[in-house]
Design an enzyme around this catalytic site. Structure first.
Site, PDB file in Angstrom:
ATOM      1  N   HIS A  62       0.837  -1.194   0.000  1.00 38.74           N
ATOM      2  CA  HIS A  62       0.000   0.000   0.000  1.00 38.74           C
ATOM      3  C   HIS A  62       0.871   1.242   0.000  1.00 38.74           C
ATOM      4  O   HIS A  62       2.078   1.173   0.219  1.00 38.74           O
ATOM      5  CB  HIS A  62      -0.978  -0.007   1.179  1.00 38.74           C
ATOM      6  CG  HIS A  62      -0.348   0.052   2.545  1.00 38.74           C
ATOM      7  ND1 HIS A  62       0.557  -0.884   3.002  1.00 38.74           N
ATOM      8  CD2 HIS A  62      -0.510   0.931   3.573  1.00 38.74           C
ATOM      9  CE1 HIS A  62       0.914  -0.577   4.246  1.00 38.74           C
ATOM     10  NE2 HIS A  62       0.301   0.515   4.609  1.00 38.74           N
ATOM     11  N   HIS A  64       1.452   3.753   1.972  1.00 40.51           N
ATOM     12  CA  HIS A  64       1.928   4.458   3.161  1.00 40.51           C
ATOM     13  C   HIS A  64       3.451   4.461   3.049  1.00 40.51           C
ATOM     14  O   HIS A  64       4.053   3.431   2.729  1.00 40.51           O
ATOM     15  CB  HIS A  64       1.481   3.764   4.464  1.00 40.51           C
ATOM     16  CG  HIS A  64       0.064   4.102   4.845  1.00 40.51           C
ATOM     17  ND1 HIS A  64      -0.673   3.339   5.721  1.00 40.51           N
ATOM     18  CD2 HIS A  64      -0.742   5.140   4.467  1.00 40.51           C
ATOM     19  CE1 HIS A  64      -1.876   3.895   5.863  1.00 40.51           C
ATOM     20  NE2 HIS A  64      -1.948   4.970   5.113  1.00 40.51           N
ATOM     21  N   ASP A  66       6.058   4.223   4.783  1.00 40.97           N
ATOM     22  CA  ASP A  66       6.983   3.255   5.387  1.00 40.97           C
ATOM     23  C   ASP A  66       7.071   1.953   4.591  1.00 40.97           C
ATOM     24  O   ASP A  66       7.890   1.088   4.896  1.00 40.97           O
ATOM     25  CB  ASP A  66       6.613   2.976   6.858  1.00 40.97           C
ATOM     26  CG  ASP A  66       5.193   2.489   7.064  1.00 40.97           C
ATOM     27  OD1 ASP A  66       4.268   3.025   6.416  1.00 40.97           O
ATOM     28  OD2 ASP A  66       4.996   1.565   7.894  1.00 40.97           O
ATOM     29  N   ASP A 213      -0.246  -4.082   5.870  1.00 41.57           N
ATOM     30  CA  ASP A 213      -0.810  -3.724   7.175  1.00 41.57           C
ATOM     31  C   ASP A 213      -2.299  -4.051   7.136  1.00 41.57           C
ATOM     32  O   ASP A 213      -2.973  -3.689   6.170  1.00 41.57           O
ATOM     33  CB  ASP A 213      -0.647  -2.238   7.423  1.00 41.57           C
ATOM     34  CG  ASP A 213       0.810  -1.780   7.485  1.00 41.57           C
ATOM     35  OD1 ASP A 213       1.716  -2.610   7.422  1.00 41.57           O
ATOM     36  OD2 ASP A 213       1.049  -0.564   7.580  1.00 41.57           O
ATOM     37  N   HIS A 271       6.010  -5.682  11.587  1.00 40.94           N
ATOM     38  CA  HIS A 271       5.418  -4.348  11.700  1.00 40.94           C
ATOM     39  C   HIS A 271       5.194  -3.992  13.173  1.00 40.94           C
ATOM     40  O   HIS A 271       4.105  -3.613  13.599  1.00 40.94           O
ATOM     41  CB  HIS A 271       4.101  -4.285  10.908  1.00 40.94           C
ATOM     42  CG  HIS A 271       3.743  -2.900  10.452  1.00 40.94           C
ATOM     43  ND1 HIS A 271       2.909  -2.085  11.172  1.00 40.94           N
ATOM     44  CD2 HIS A 271       4.102  -2.178   9.358  1.00 40.94           C
ATOM     45  CE1 HIS A 271       2.763  -0.928  10.529  1.00 40.94           C
ATOM     46  NE2 HIS A 271       3.479  -0.964   9.423  1.00 40.94           N
TER      47      HIS A 271
HETATM   48 ZN   LIG Z   1      -0.054   1.389   6.578  1.00 44.29          ZN
HETATM   49 ZN   LIG Z   2       2.992   0.394   7.834  1.00 47.61          ZN
END
Ligand SMILES: [Zn+2]
Ligand SMILES: [Zn+2]
Length: 318
Positions: A62, A64, A66, A213, A271
């Site tokens: 995704h 994001h 990170d 995530d 994570h």
């Molecule tokens: Zn995320």
């Molecule tokens: Zn993440």
């Protein structure tokens, strides 16, 4: 053929306590697949001895930061290394536009870059396929469109009992190959020999699920089904369950429940929130549900051998 899984980044959102941003390498027959590419992944590849020049595909979960801010740097490095082999990049809609905005136009590299984007209508898609394995994507439940991935080797034909075949009158070597390929053969004296008489059951390949995530969800559960190794979001301990719900993450106990329901062989917690300088409480609560749990250790090679899945025999064919 063994498959090595090498976690490269196991931190949530920010680097902390020696943990880096999200990335996981899978190495098989010398070739590399990369799942997520957080900032700093290039350095983690070097430290872990995973050859960056052999990366064939990168699967981004995704958008994001990170999970993908390391991608422009990695692509630039591959270009500087005079790479010619093609690369496939898989990720959400917008991944290609991001790379162009970052000055790394996929269409202007010294090697072919294929960008395969899925969108929020994703239900299930085979996003990468070779003669020997496939990678499928399924939607996860997070705060932005997110997919988990499943690497799955194709099943191999069962073992051929050559002595038994000979005893049944199969004398021509090509006929042994036909039996193994699932064909029925006829012997010189007119007898019919079927594969079921001389070939054992199909041998399953290695399956690895990368599920982060996410909240525990149907897509993640299917990806994890029967996996030899499941890497799952375990951002929080169960004491912070409400926070996990709010932010679209899973607790360590929830990750373990997914692994148990899936009948996975092994669970790696990943994570991990920066609040856990010592992740042992996460391991303890997960092990109460699913014993084969560890926190994913960055740089460690988790070697998966399909022959170990064959209890009755095995070990004699490569
Ligand atoms: Zn995320
Ligand atoms: Zn993440």
């Amino acid at each position: 053929v063994t498959t090595d899984v090498v976690p490269l980044g196991t931190a949530a959102s920010i680097p902390a306590h020696g943990r880096h941003l999200s990335a996981l390498a899978l190495q098989r027959k010398g070739r590399v697949l990369l799942f997520d590419c957080g900032e700093g992944t290039q350095y983690q590849l070097l430290d872990a001895g995973v050859p960056r020049a052999r990366i064939d595909a990168v699967f981004v979960t995704h958008l994001h930061g990170d999970h993908f801010f390391g991608l422009p740097g990695l692509i630039s490095t591959l270009a500087n290394l005079q790479r010619t082999a093609p690369v496939t990049l898989v990720g959400p809609e917008g991944l290609g536009a991001f790379l162009r905005a970052a000055g790394v136009n996929p269409d202007r590299q010294p090697f072919a870059v294929t960008v395969t984007e899925w969108d929020e209508t994703l239900t299930e898609a085979t996003v990468y396929r070779t003669d020997e394995f496939a990678v499928t994507a399924r939607p996860l439940e997070h705060r932005t469109p997110t997919a988990g991935y499943r690497f799955q080797e194709h099943a191999r034909p069962g073992h051929l009992d050559a002595a038994k075949a000979r005893a049944l009158g199969v004398t021509h070597p090509p006929d042994l190959g036909r039996l193994k390929a699932g064909e029925t053969v006829t012997t010189d004296d007119g007898r019919t020999v079927t594969p079921g008489e001389v070939v054992g059951p199909e041998r399953p390949g290695i399956g690895v699920a990368y599920v982060t995530d996410t909240r525990p969800c149907a897509g993640g559960q299917v990806l994890a089904d029967g996996a030899d190794l499941l890497y799952h979001d375990a951002t929080f301990a169960d004491a912070l369950h409400a926070r996990a719900v709010e932010t679209g993450h899973a607790t360590a106990r929830e990750a373990a429940e997914v692994a148990r329901t899936a009948g996975a062989r092994r669970l790696l917690l990943g994570h991990i929130s920066a609040r856990y300088s010592d992740p042992q409480p996460l391991v303890d609560e997960a092990r109460a549900v699913f014993a084969q749990t560890e926190v994913a250790e960055e740089g460690r090679r988790y070697t998966l051998d399909p022959r170990k899945k064959e209890p009755e025999r095995g070990g004699e064919e490569p």
